[in-house]
Design a protein around this motif. Structure first.
Motif, PDB file in Angstrom:
ATOM      1  N   UNK A 177       0.935  -1.079   0.044  1.00 60.12           N
ATOM      2  CA  UNK A 177       0.025   0.117   0.044  1.00 60.12           C
ATOM      3  C   UNK A 177       0.896   1.359   0.051  1.00 60.12           C
ATOM      4  N   UNK A 178       1.146   1.707  -1.261  1.00 61.42           N
ATOM      5  CA  UNK A 178       1.962   2.956  -1.088  1.00 61.42           C
ATOM      6  C   UNK A 178       1.715   3.734  -2.433  1.00 61.42           C
ATOM      7  N   UNK A 179       2.085   4.950  -2.687  1.00 62.83           N
ATOM      8  CA  UNK A 179       1.843   5.989  -3.596  1.00 62.83           C
ATOM      9  C   UNK A 179       2.915   6.435  -4.267  1.00 62.83           C
ATOM     10  N   UNK A 180       3.381   6.401  -5.626  1.00 60.66           N
ATOM     11  CA  UNK A 180       4.414   6.949  -6.280  1.00 60.66           C
ATOM     12  C   UNK A 180       3.982   8.249  -6.822  1.00 60.66           C
ATOM     13  N   UNK A 181       4.244   9.418  -6.174  1.00 54.21           N
ATOM     14  CA  UNK A 181       3.677  10.502  -6.885  1.00 54.21           C
ATOM     15  C   UNK A 181       4.737  11.140  -7.476  1.00 54.21           C
ATOM     16  N   UNK A 182       4.221  11.695  -8.797  1.00 57.15           N
ATOM     17  CA  UNK A 182       4.960  12.122  -9.859  1.00 57.15           C
ATOM     18  C   UNK A 182       4.650  13.454 -10.261  1.00 57.15           C
ATOM     19  N   UNK A 183       5.389  14.256 -10.730  1.00 53.91           N
ATOM     20  CA  UNK A 183       5.208  15.590 -11.198  1.00 53.91           C
ATOM     21  C   UNK A 183       6.156  16.223 -11.949  1.00 53.91           C
ATOM     22  N   UNK A 184       6.176  17.285 -12.707  1.00 56.48           N
ATOM     23  CA  UNK A 184       7.296  17.975 -13.308  1.00 56.48           C
ATOM     24  C   UNK A 184       7.563  19.427 -13.140  1.00 56.48           C
ATOM     25  N   UNK A 185       8.690  19.718 -12.990  1.00 55.16           N
ATOM     26  CA  UNK A 185       8.758  21.272 -12.934  1.00 55.16           C
ATOM     27  C   UNK A 185       8.551  22.045 -13.978  1.00 55.16           C
ATOM     28  N   UNK A 186       8.356  21.457 -15.300  1.00 55.51           N
ATOM     29  CA  UNK A 186       7.756  22.121 -16.206  1.00 55.51           C
ATOM     30  C   UNK A 186       6.405  22.677 -16.035  1.00 55.51           C
ATOM     31  N   UNK A 187       5.756  21.661 -15.378  1.00 53.42           N
ATOM     32  CA  UNK A 187       4.231  21.742 -15.174  1.00 53.42           C
ATOM     33  C   UNK A 187       4.071  23.045 -13.962  1.00 53.42           C
ATOM     34  N   UNK A 188       4.796  22.996 -13.182  1.00 50.44           N
ATOM     35  CA  UNK A 188       4.900  23.902 -12.132  1.00 50.44           C
ATOM     36  C   UNK A 188       5.139  25.141 -12.457  1.00 50.44           C
ATOM     37  N   UNK A 189       6.206  25.180 -13.397  1.00 50.43           N
ATOM     38  CA  UNK A 189       6.497  26.558 -14.256  1.00 50.43           C
ATOM     39  C   UNK A 189       5.105  27.046 -14.918  1.00 50.43           C
ATOM     40  N   UNK A 190       4.866  26.241 -15.621  1.00 47.95           N
ATOM     41  CA  UNK A 190       3.502  26.313 -16.580  1.00 47.95           C
ATOM     42  C   UNK A 190       2.320  26.922 -15.734  1.00 47.95           C
ATOM     43  N   UNK A 191       2.087  26.191 -14.433  1.00 51.79           N
ATOM     44  CA  UNK A 191       1.127  26.800 -13.658  1.00 51.79           C
ATOM     45  C   UNK A 191       1.603  28.126 -13.179  1.00 51.79           C
ATOM     46  N   UNK A 196      -0.343  33.954 -13.598  1.00 50.42           N
ATOM     47  CA  UNK A 196       0.165  35.166 -13.708  1.00 50.42           C
ATOM     48  C   UNK A 196       1.212  35.379 -12.446  1.00 50.42           C
ATOM     49  N   UNK A 197       1.834  34.294 -12.223  1.00 55.41           N
ATOM     50  CA  UNK A 197       2.865  34.490 -11.068  1.00 55.41           C
ATOM     51  C   UNK A 197       4.089  34.144 -11.568  1.00 55.41           C
ATOM     52  N   UNK A 198       4.492  34.252 -12.732  1.00 55.50           N
ATOM     53  CA  UNK A 198       5.835  33.926 -13.230  1.00 55.50           C
ATOM     54  C   UNK A 198       6.857  34.879 -12.511  1.00 55.50           C
ATOM     55  N   UNK A 199       7.926  34.361 -12.220  1.00 56.08           N
ATOM     56  CA  UNK A 199       9.092  35.092 -11.433  1.00 56.08           C
ATOM     57  C   UNK A 199       8.963  34.899  -9.807  1.00 56.08           C
ATOM     58  N   UNK A 200       7.708  34.274  -9.496  1.00 54.24           N
ATOM     59  CA  UNK A 200       7.333  34.082  -8.105  1.00 54.24           C
ATOM     60  C   UNK A 200       7.084  32.978  -7.654  1.00 54.24           C
ATOM     61  N   UNK A 201       7.931  31.906  -8.562  1.00 53.08           N
ATOM     62  CA  UNK A 201       7.586  30.506  -8.391  1.00 53.08           C
ATOM     63  C   UNK A 201       7.849  29.784  -7.092  1.00 53.08           C
ATOM     64  N   UNK A 202       9.278  30.255  -6.506  1.00 50.69           N
ATOM     65  CA  UNK A 202       9.663  29.512  -5.096  1.00 50.69           C
ATOM     66  C   UNK A 202       8.608  29.631  -4.144  1.00 50.69           C
ATOM     67  N   UNK A 203       7.937  30.701  -3.732  1.00 44.93           N
ATOM     68  CA  UNK A 203       7.061  30.799  -2.710  1.00 44.93           C
ATOM     69  C   UNK A 203       5.604  29.967  -3.020  1.00 44.93           C
TER      70      UNK A 203
END
Length: 454
Positions: A177-191, A196-203
């Motif tokens: 019973x476990x979960x492999x979570x996957x994501x992509x930094x590109x998706x995060x940047x895309x979001x 409208x928060x480009x340049x403010x990614x880290x927070x």
RNA sequence: GUGGAUGUAGCUCAGUUGGUUAGAGCACCAGAUUGUGAUUCUGGGGGUCGUGGGUUCGAGCCCCAUCUUUCACCCCA
């Protein structure tokens, strides 16, 4: 003399614990090698210049620094000393530190041995790392990581193989019973761009990474304090709350990212990883696209992973991702892309203990203990011992002449499943008393018959 | 790094409003049982109460400091 103690956040591992740890480590090592990863070891300490700047500001603070040998104040800046500026002074009196993870030392190794290694280079590494963190449950200052990384290829088959390896290791350990979570930094940047928060990614990354822990409202609160607009927040949670299968999530995001290049790249990568899994004859089981997964380590640029064992009070037991610029950080001219992940043995151990998943016989040392009544049978027992060992049966003889009760007690304590009891009768006939310690049954057998029992 | 909780025998814990030689269960050691263990019976050893200060006629208990473990934050395996 005061009673001795251990430094904060470190532990001894006794024989019982070691047996279980070996069980985990052997399993991981076996899988790594099956997938073609070659072992590597690097020193416990690295130059501070190698380590600093790779883990973000937070990470740098968690580095254990090693005081220079000899007159370490020789190079200390007088004004820094007077003003008690510890942060600045550190680099005057310390030039080495203990490794914080295995990925950075690996990148350093690759850059130093560029001409010898054959790319793409697959290596695995199982060694302790140290972090000057404040310890808690499942969180230690010295712990083992088991890394597998590939460097020198952009192919997403590496990402797919990481998922396959995680599943194979967990299967071998009996974790279901476990979960492999996957994501992509590109998706995060895309979001970030989409709201409208480009340049403010880290927070934004830091806040949404905590989503499953603190909930939607708290994350919104945190982002408002960082001056995110209500519009941006509404849009953000619209994207984070997309439910359904991985394919469904990808499809929804695809529309949102029509004009956003980084987001498109992230989606294409993930889709290809899923395709490769299918071509391999596998599927997406235990894999969940989680667009809120961010991860702190600042060097990740592509896919990111995190594995959680469900229903245990332990944080993630494995994590990793793709990093495109790590060798460049060591002055490498041609940039090498790498991808890797790491198992945390100590946390897997804690989780398995909590779930009662260790097999009972993981603790067995010897299979047979030879017990005897007098010196003559002890001498005879040595010959028996030799035959058992030649037959490859792990066995030992009780070293001191003492009561049979004590010898059998010893076998129980060490969980040795069988004993051979030898006295004058056995010496003269050669028929040995072979005793099963679990059910107490005993039969008279010759040494050759006993060996055939195994 | 910030804030909170915790510490009594090898282990799990009792210990009254501060009051004489600090207890229990399990574990350990020895004997009942001179060729057979995990059952039973009998006896035994073991704690400067995390450590160092302080208050008091008197501290396991109250106060301060420090260390360990643990929880939240930060971050992460």
């Amino acid at each position: 003399m005061d009673k001795p103690t251990l430094p904060k956040g470190t532990r001894d591992f006794g024989p019982a614990t070691m047996a279980k740890r070996q069980f985990i480590l052997d399993n991981i090592r076996k899988v790594f090698q099956k997938y073609g990863f070659m072992p590597l070891e690097t020193p416990a300490m690295e130059n501070l210049t190698t380590l600093t700047g790779k883990y973000g500001e937070e990470g740098d603070q968690l580095l254990f620094k090693i005081l220079n040998s000899g007159d370490y104040l020789k190079n200390a800046d007088a004004t820094k000393l007077e003003t008690r500026n510890s942060k600045q002074l550190t680099f005057d009196i310390s030039e080495k530190g203990l490794r914080y993870d295995l990925t950075v030392p690996f990148a350093r190794y690759v850059v130093m041995n560029r001409n010898e290694v054959a790319f793409p280079f697959k290596r695995c590494q199982i060694q302790p790392v140290w972090r000057a963190d404040r310890p808690q449950k499942g969180r230690y200052r010295e712990f083992y990581q088991c890394d597998a990384d590939v460097v020198g290829t952009d192919s997403l088959i590496c990402e797919a193989e990481i998922i396959l390896m995680i599943r194979e290791v967990f299967k071998g350990l009996g974790i279901t019973d476990y979960t492999i979570k996957i994501n992509h930094r590109g998706i995060l940047n895309g979001i970030a761009e989409a709201i409208g928060a480009a340049g403010n990614e880290t927070p934004m990354f830091v806040a949404i990474d905590k989503l499953d822990k603190i909930g939607e409202e708290k994350v919104k609160e945190e982002l408002r304090e960082k001056n995110f607009s209500e519009n941006a927040l509404t849009k953000l949670f619209q994207l984070l709350n997309v439910k359904g299968s991985n394919t469904n999530k990808l499809a929804v995001l695809f529309k949102e990212f029509e004009t956003i290049a980084s987001g498109q790249k992230g989606l294409r990568d993930l889709r290809l990883v899923f395709d490769f899994l299918r071509d391999y004859g596998s599927d997406e089981s235990n894999v969940e696209l989680d667009v809120a997964l961010a991860r702190g380590l600042s060097y990740y640029t592509g896919c990111i992973f995190e594995v959680k064992i469900n229903n245990v009070s332990i944080g993630s037991v494995s994590g990793g991702g793709r990093y495109d610029n790590l060798t460049k950080a060591f002055g490498d001219k041609e940039n090498l892309s790498g991808v890797g992940f790491s198992f945390g043995v100590d946390r897997i151990y804690d989780a398995m203990e909590e779930l009662n998943l260790f097999p009972k016989d993981a603790q067995v040392s010897s299979k047979v203990l030879i017990c005897y009544f007098d010196d003559e049978s002890f001498r005879y027992g040595l010959g028996v011992l030799s035959k058992l060992r030649q037959a490859g049966i792990a066995s030992e003889i009780y070293p001191d002449l003492s009561k049979i009760k004590k010898q059998l007690d010893f076998a129980n304590k060490k969980m040795i499943p069988f004993t051979i009891v030898i006295g004058s009768e056995e010496v003269s006939t050669g028929a040995l008393a072979f005793k099963n310690m679990t059910n107490g049954e005993q039969q008279k057998l010759t040494i050759d018959q006993i060996i055939k029992q195994f």
